[in-house]
Motif scaffolding. Structure first.
Motif, PDB file in Angstrom:
ATOM      1  N   SER A  89       3.632 -39.347  34.442  1.00  0.00           N
ATOM      2  CA  SER A  89       3.177 -40.118  33.280  1.00  0.00           C
ATOM      3  C   SER A  89       3.348 -39.353  31.977  1.00  0.00           C
ATOM      4  CB  SER A  89       1.707 -40.524  33.459  1.00  0.00           C
ATOM      5  OG  SER A  89       0.901 -39.382  33.694  1.00  0.00           O
ATOM      6  N   SER A  90       3.536 -38.039  32.074  1.00  0.00           N
ATOM      7  CA  SER A  90       3.788 -37.248  30.871  1.00  0.00           C
ATOM      8  C   SER A  90       4.616 -36.019  31.227  1.00  0.00           C
ATOM      9  CB  SER A  90       2.478 -36.816  30.201  1.00  0.00           C
ATOM     10  OG  SER A  90       1.789 -35.872  31.010  1.00  0.00           O
ATOM     11  N   ASP A  91       5.490 -35.610  30.301  1.00  0.00           N
ATOM     12  CA  ASP A  91       6.296 -34.405  30.462  1.00  0.00           C
ATOM     13  C   ASP A  91       7.241 -34.514  31.657  1.00  0.00           C
ATOM     14  OD1 ASP A  91       7.155 -31.599  30.347  1.00  0.00           O
ATOM     15  OD2 ASP A  91       5.429 -31.335  29.044  1.00  0.00           O
ATOM     16  N   SER A  92       7.358 -33.463  32.462  1.00  0.00           N
ATOM     17  CA  SER A  92       8.295 -33.464  33.584  1.00  0.00           C
ATOM     18  C   SER A  92       7.751 -32.623  34.732  1.00  0.00           C
ATOM     19  CB  SER A  92       9.657 -32.912  33.163  1.00  0.00           C
ATOM     20  OG  SER A  92       9.542 -31.544  32.810  1.00  0.00           O
ATOM     21  N   THR A 152       9.727 -37.990  32.058  1.00  0.00           N
ATOM     22  CA  THR A 152       9.373 -39.231  31.372  1.00  0.00           C
ATOM     23  C   THR A 152      10.273 -39.424  30.158  1.00  0.00           C
ATOM     24  OG1 THR A 152       7.706 -38.097  30.054  1.00  0.00           O
ATOM     25  CG2 THR A 152       6.956 -39.155  32.062  1.00  0.00           C
ATOM     26  N   SER A 154      10.624 -41.849  26.420  1.00  0.00           N
ATOM     27  CA  SER A 154       9.681 -42.369  25.426  1.00  0.00           C
ATOM     28  C   SER A 154       9.240 -43.787  25.776  1.00  0.00           C
ATOM     29  CB  SER A 154      10.339 -42.380  24.039  1.00  0.00           C
ATOM     30  OG  SER A 154      11.527 -43.159  24.077  1.00  0.00           O
ATOM     31  N   ALA A 157       7.762 -44.174  32.352  1.00  0.00           N
ATOM     32  CA  ALA A 157       7.752 -43.047  33.276  1.00  0.00           C
ATOM     33  C   ALA A 157       8.817 -43.246  34.341  1.00  0.00           C
ATOM     34  CB  ALA A 157       6.380 -42.915  33.915  1.00  0.00           C
ATOM     35  N   GLY A 185       3.986 -31.362  33.779  1.00  0.00           N
ATOM     36  CA  GLY A 185       3.713 -32.789  33.719  1.00  0.00           C
ATOM     37  C   GLY A 185       2.460 -33.198  34.461  1.00  0.00           C
ATOM     38  N   THR A 186       2.069 -34.443  34.249  1.00  0.00           N
ATOM     39  CA  THR A 186       0.974 -35.064  34.992  1.00  0.00           C
ATOM     40  C   THR A 186       1.510 -36.331  35.637  1.00  0.00           C
ATOM     41  OG1 THR A 186       0.247 -36.321  33.056  1.00  0.00           O
ATOM     42  CG2 THR A 186      -0.807 -34.177  33.437  1.00  0.00           C
TER      43      THR A 186
END
Length: 197
Positions: A89-92, A152, A154, A157, A185-186
């Protein structure tokens, strides 16, 4: 045509063969394997799921994660991995799967809850265990069993899935395996497997 039921549950149908002058015999399965014992249209009973599902030998793990994190899977019996999914859901996050023979494992491990896929038949006791919290250092970084890099965008995801399709499952020998999730990431990680004692 005559239908006769034997003591062992099997039935047979006999019909005289006018040309040969001898009865023709057709064997039928036991009534317990048929959808109905009455009427003229019984069908062979077929399960839509794995036998292990009904026996209560399928289990799953689902965890909300923040990388880096490592999961340790201890399988005293062979297992079939049917599904493995990573969503971010965020980052990698990068995913590496290792056999214990190719890593040095350290740290403290905390048990992770193993859920049965069949919550009705709980007669089977799982032999496997899952833990998280330690870390692994691969001996040969090229000998990973599975790999994915999930990033992810923009807009949405991205998701990585192992299994879920036909003949995509993995049959693993008894032993210890690690799933190492690196990055910042998360997201969520899940896996489903069947024990094959």
């Amino acid at each position: 045509m005559t239908i006769n039921r034997r003591n062992d549950g099997f039935s047979y149908v006999s019909e005289s063969n006018q040309r040969l002058g001898a009865p023709a015999v057709l064997a039928l399965p036991p009534a317990s394997l048929m959808t109905s014992d009455a009427g003229g249209n019984p069908r062979l009973r077929v399960d839509v799921a794995q036998t292990g599902f009904f026996d209560g030998r399928e289990f799953r793990v689902i965890r909300k994660i923040a990388a880096p994190i490592t999961f340790r899977f201890t399988f005293p019996v062979p297992v079939i991995v049917f599904e493995q999914a990573l969503s971010v859901s965020s980052d990698s996050i990068e995913l590496f799967a290792w056999a214990a023979s190719n890593v040095n494992a350290t740290g403290t491990w905390t048990p992770v809850t193993l859920w049965p896929k069949n919550g009705y038949n709980l007669s089977y006791t799982p032999q496997s265990s899952v833990a998280s919290g330690g870390s692994v250092t691969p001996i040969d970084p090229q000998l990973y069993r599975d790999y994915a890099n999930v990033v992810t965008s923009s807009a949405t995801a991205q998701k990585f899935t192992v299994g879920g399709g036909e003949v995509s499952e993995r049959y693993l020998a008894a032993g210890t395996y690690y799933v190492q999730l690196t990055g910042a990431g998360t997201g969520s990680y899940s896996i489903m497997f069947e024990e094959r004692p």
